[in-house]
Design an enzyme around this catalytic site. Structure first.
Site, PDB file in Angstrom:
ATOM      1  N   ARG A 194      25.467   9.015 -38.827  1.00 49.54           N
ATOM      2  CA  ARG A 194      25.620   9.993 -39.924  1.00 49.54           C
ATOM      3  C   ARG A 194      24.332  10.124 -40.741  1.00 49.54           C
ATOM      4  O   ARG A 194      24.366  10.260 -41.968  1.00 49.54           O
ATOM      5  CB  ARG A 194      26.753   9.597 -40.880  1.00 49.54           C
ATOM      6  CG  ARG A 194      28.096   9.452 -40.245  1.00 49.54           C
ATOM      7  CD  ARG A 194      28.679  10.771 -39.758  1.00 49.54           C
ATOM      8  NE  ARG A 194      29.922  10.497 -39.074  1.00 49.54           N
ATOM      9  CZ  ARG A 194      29.980  10.091 -37.791  1.00 49.54           C
ATOM     10  NH1 ARG A 194      28.887   9.985 -37.057  1.00 49.54           N
ATOM     11  NH2 ARG A 194      31.141   9.832 -37.239  1.00 49.54           N
ATOM     12  N   SER A 251      35.902  12.430 -44.467  1.00 51.53           N
ATOM     13  CA  SER A 251      35.695  11.096 -45.049  1.00 51.53           C
ATOM     14  C   SER A 251      34.714  11.176 -46.206  1.00 51.53           C
ATOM     15  O   SER A 251      33.630  11.736 -46.076  1.00 51.53           O
ATOM     16  CB  SER A 251      35.130  10.145 -43.992  1.00 51.53           C
ATOM     17  OG  SER A 251      36.069  10.005 -42.956  1.00 51.53           O
ATOM     18  N   GLU A 263      29.432   9.827 -48.191  1.00 53.30           N
ATOM     19  CA  GLU A 263      29.059  10.714 -47.081  1.00 53.30           C
ATOM     20  C   GLU A 263      29.060  12.161 -47.585  1.00 53.30           C
ATOM     21  O   GLU A 263      28.188  12.952 -47.227  1.00 53.30           O
ATOM     22  CB  GLU A 263      30.067  10.549 -45.932  1.00 53.30           C
ATOM     23  CG  GLU A 263      29.733  11.431 -44.745  1.00 53.30           C
ATOM     24  CD  GLU A 263      30.602  11.159 -43.517  1.00 53.30           C
ATOM     25  OE1 GLU A 263      30.904   9.988 -43.232  1.00 53.30           O
ATOM     26  OE2 GLU A 263      30.955  12.148 -42.854  1.00 53.30           O
TER      27      GLU A 263
HETATM   28  C1  LIG Z   1      38.912  17.624 -42.202  1.00 50.07           C
HETATM   29  C2  LIG Z   1      37.478  17.210 -41.972  1.00 50.07           C
HETATM   30  C3  LIG Z   1      37.169  16.325 -40.956  1.00 50.07           C
HETATM   31  C4  LIG Z   1      35.841  15.921 -40.733  1.00 50.07           C
HETATM   32  N1  LIG Z   1      35.592  15.065 -39.707  1.00 50.07           N
HETATM   33  C5  LIG Z   1      34.311  14.711 -39.432  1.00 50.07           C
HETATM   34  C6  LIG Z   1      34.006  13.853 -38.324  1.00 50.07           C
HETATM   35  O1  LIG Z   1      34.876  13.410 -37.594  1.00 50.07           O
HETATM   36  N2  LIG Z   1      32.704  13.533 -38.113  1.00 50.07           N
HETATM   37  C7  LIG Z   1      31.696  14.002 -38.903  1.00 50.07           C
HETATM   38  O2  LIG Z   1      30.526  13.686 -38.659  1.00 50.07           O
HETATM   39  N3  LIG Z   1      31.955  14.814 -39.951  1.00 50.07           N
HETATM   40  C8  LIG Z   1      33.228  15.183 -40.232  1.00 50.07           C
HETATM   41  N4  LIG Z   1      33.503  16.006 -41.292  1.00 50.07           N
HETATM   42  C9  LIG Z   1      32.412  16.409 -42.188  1.00 50.07           C
HETATM   43  C10 LIG Z   1      31.768  17.766 -41.796  1.00 50.07           C
HETATM   44  O3  LIG Z   1      32.656  18.538 -41.059  1.00 50.07           O
HETATM   45  C11 LIG Z   1      30.492  17.591 -40.992  1.00 50.07           C
HETATM   46  O4  LIG Z   1      29.598  16.748 -41.649  1.00 50.07           O
HETATM   47  C12 LIG Z   1      29.813  18.955 -40.731  1.00 50.07           C
HETATM   48  O5  LIG Z   1      28.924  18.785 -39.665  1.00 50.07           O
HETATM   49  C13 LIG Z   1      29.071  19.480 -41.956  1.00 50.07           C
HETATM   50  O6  LIG Z   1      28.586  20.763 -41.660  1.00 50.07           O
HETATM   51  P1  LIG Z   1      28.618  21.954 -42.731  1.00 50.07           P
HETATM   52  O7  LIG Z   1      27.983  23.129 -42.092  1.00 50.07           O
HETATM   53  O8  LIG Z   1      29.986  22.158 -43.259  1.00 50.07           O
HETATM   54  O9  LIG Z   1      27.666  21.357 -43.848  1.00 50.07           O
HETATM   55  P2  LIG Z   1      27.722  21.645 -45.424  1.00 50.07           P
HETATM   56  O10 LIG Z   1      28.898  20.913 -46.008  1.00 50.07           O
HETATM   57  O11 LIG Z   1      27.619  23.085 -45.707  1.00 50.07           O
HETATM   58  O12 LIG Z   1      26.381  20.923 -45.879  1.00 50.07           O
HETATM   59  C14 LIG Z   1      26.200  19.537 -45.737  1.00 50.07           C
HETATM   60  C15 LIG Z   1      24.731  19.198 -46.029  1.00 50.07           C
HETATM   61  O13 LIG Z   1      23.903  19.798 -45.030  1.00 50.07           O
HETATM   62  C16 LIG Z   1      22.957  20.706 -45.630  1.00 50.07           C
HETATM   63  N5  LIG Z   1      22.844  21.838 -44.693  1.00 50.07           N
HETATM   64  C17 LIG Z   1      23.836  22.594 -44.190  1.00 50.07           C
HETATM   65  N6  LIG Z   1      23.333  23.475 -43.298  1.00 50.07           N
HETATM   66  C18 LIG Z   1      21.989  23.274 -43.257  1.00 50.07           C
HETATM   67  C19 LIG Z   1      20.907  23.869 -42.527  1.00 50.07           C
HETATM   68  N7  LIG Z   1      21.083  24.863 -41.653  1.00 50.07           N
HETATM   69  N8  LIG Z   1      19.662  23.412 -42.760  1.00 50.07           N
HETATM   70  C20 LIG Z   1      19.428  22.417 -43.664  1.00 50.07           C
HETATM   71  N9  LIG Z   1      20.408  21.824 -44.377  1.00 50.07           N
HETATM   72  C21 LIG Z   1      21.676  22.246 -44.161  1.00 50.07           C
HETATM   73  C22 LIG Z   1      23.556  21.080 -46.976  1.00 50.07           C
HETATM   74  O14 LIG Z   1      22.530  21.421 -47.900  1.00 50.07           O
HETATM   75  C23 LIG Z   1      24.226  19.765 -47.360  1.00 50.07           C
HETATM   76  O15 LIG Z   1      23.244  18.885 -47.850  1.00 50.07           O
HETATM   77  C24 LIG Z   1      34.811  16.428 -41.541  1.00 50.07           C
HETATM   78  C25 LIG Z   1      35.118  17.350 -42.561  1.00 50.07           C
HETATM   79  C26 LIG Z   1      36.440  17.747 -42.765  1.00 50.07           C
HETATM   80  C27 LIG Z   1      36.729  18.746 -43.835  1.00 50.07           C
END
Ligand SMILES: Cc1cc2nc3c(=O)[nH]c(=O)nc-3n(C[C@H](O)[C@H](O)[C@H](O)COP(=O)(O)OP(=O)(O)OC[C@H]3O[C@@H](n4cnc5c(N)ncnc54)[C@H](O)[C@@H]3O)c2cc1C
Length: 318
Positions: A182, A233, A310
């Site tokens: 992570r 998480s 996280e």
């Molecule tokens: C129900 C649920 C289950 C989940 N299960 C998991 C799991 O099993 N494993 C896991 O790893 N995660 C899990 N997650 C967390 C999440 O889904 C992941 O971390 C996901 O990859 C985050 O992507 P996002 O586009 O939503 O990021 P965001 O929430 O939009 O952003 C997260 C961070 O990344 C940065 N960011 C986003 N896009 C970019 C980009 N293009 N360039 C630079 N910075 C950027 C943002 O500024 C922020 O700092 C879960 C979430 C939920 C709601």
């Protein structure tokens, strides 16, 4: 003390965006863009469609000294109730696409939704990325924190990451960056925008792939609060072993601290999976933040372990 964006700065920025025809939206509720469904109104979201627009936007930000934050699918962040001291940058257009450029080699835009994209890629008969079809959010956000589950991690499958840093597009292999559980250097340094990735997958047996997709979906459904608004998480699992030599999970520490089900305002430490905080309806960022602070404090008291968040705060909270 946070400082609001100055109206004249915003007006200048909008004039520049209009000049270069870069799409933007004013006064957008960020709650609808987050899986928590929490967050106040942003004065401006800028949504570039292609690399040339990104350069113009970043130039404007630099010239006008505009603070900004990158938003992806909003599934790993807690958005401030008052996100008015920065502009939101969100990839759109070209970055929402993916294509197979050679058999088994995929180019995937940073604004693609991971769940449908990796399900579709798997169902084309390519194996290895089935686990990614259960993770919400966008591909760019998944790269940033090396998203993973069920023994798989995104960056183990990636052959190239394209990103913009210091106004220049760069391409690197994962072996050329720092990453781990992570974690990537992008998460720490916050100076890059992930544009797209390339990934190479092996051809597989379609029946086995369907079984693997179903197995992962079933695992997810049985272990997570269903249809609840959350950001997954809240804490990383600590790198600590129990007396039997097994890794200790964050949820076990939260459970032992007696925090399962605790409510603050509209937010609750999930009774089903206590490393999740859920929005019961009408939760504010401050409610979730309060519960996460409470968890850190009580877990440290009961176990001596300091949990690491996280889910990131997006803007100032409280
Ligand atoms: C129900 C649920 C289950 C989940 N299960 C998991 C799991 O099993 N494993 C896991 O790893 N995660 C899990 N997650 C967390 C999440 O889904 C992941 O971390 C996901 O990859 C985050 O992507 P996002 O586009 O939503 O990021 P965001 O929430 O939009 O952003 C997260 C961070 O990344 C940065 N960011 C986003 N896009 C970019 C980009 N293009 N360039 C630079 N910075 C950027 C943002 O500024 C922020 O700092 C879960 C979430 C939920 C709601």
């Amino acid at each position: 003390m946070k400082s609001m964006l100055i109206e004249s700065q915003l007006q200048e920025l909008i004039r520049g965006l209009d000049k270069f025809s870069v799409p933007y939206r004013k006064d957008v509720s960020l709650a609808i863009l987050s899986s928590f469904k929490i967050g106040g109104v942003s004065p401006l979201i800028v949504e570039p469609n292609q690399d040339s627009e990104i350069f113009e936007v970043l130039n404007l930000f630099r010239q006008l000294d505009i603070p900004y934050r990158v938003l992806g699918g909003g599934s790993n962040i807690l958005i401030s109730d008052h996100p008015d001291d920065f502009v939101v940058f969100r990839l759109s257009g070209d970055y929402k696409n993916y294509e197979m450029i050679e058999p088994g080699i995929f180019e995937i835009g940073g604004a693609t939704n991971t769940t449908p994209v990796f399900r579709q890629i798997s169902q084309k008969g390519f194996t290895g990325a089935e686990f990614l079809s259960t993770i919400p959010g966008w591909t760019g956000g998944a790269v940033i924190q090396n998203a993973g589950c069920y023994g798989g991690e995104l960056l183990d499958l990636v052959s190239r990451i394209d990103f913009v840093r210091d106004g220049v597009i760069q391409s690197k292999k994962p072996s050329e960056i720092e990453y781990g559980y992570r974690f990537t250097e992008f998460l720490r340094d916050k100076d890059s925008i992930i544009l797209r990735i390339q990934m190479q997958l092996q051809a597989g047996n379609l029946i086995e792939i369907e079984e693997s997709l179903k197995d992962k979906r079933d695992k997810r459904n049985s272990s997570q609060p269903e249809n609840k608004k959350s950001a997954g998480s809240i804490f990383r699992n600590p790198k600590v072993l129990d007396e039997d030599g097994k890794p200790i999970k964050a949820w076990q520490l939260i459970d032992r601290a007696g925090l399962r089900g605790v409510i603050q305002g509209g937010a609750q430490i999930s009774p089903e999976h206590c490393n999740f905080i859920v929005n019961l309806g009408g939760a504010k960022a401050v409610d979730v933040h309060y519960l996460s602070e409470l968890i850190m404090e009580k877990v440290e008291k009961t176990s001596g372990i300091l949990l690491e968040r996280e889910v990131e705060n997006f803007g100032t909270i409280p």
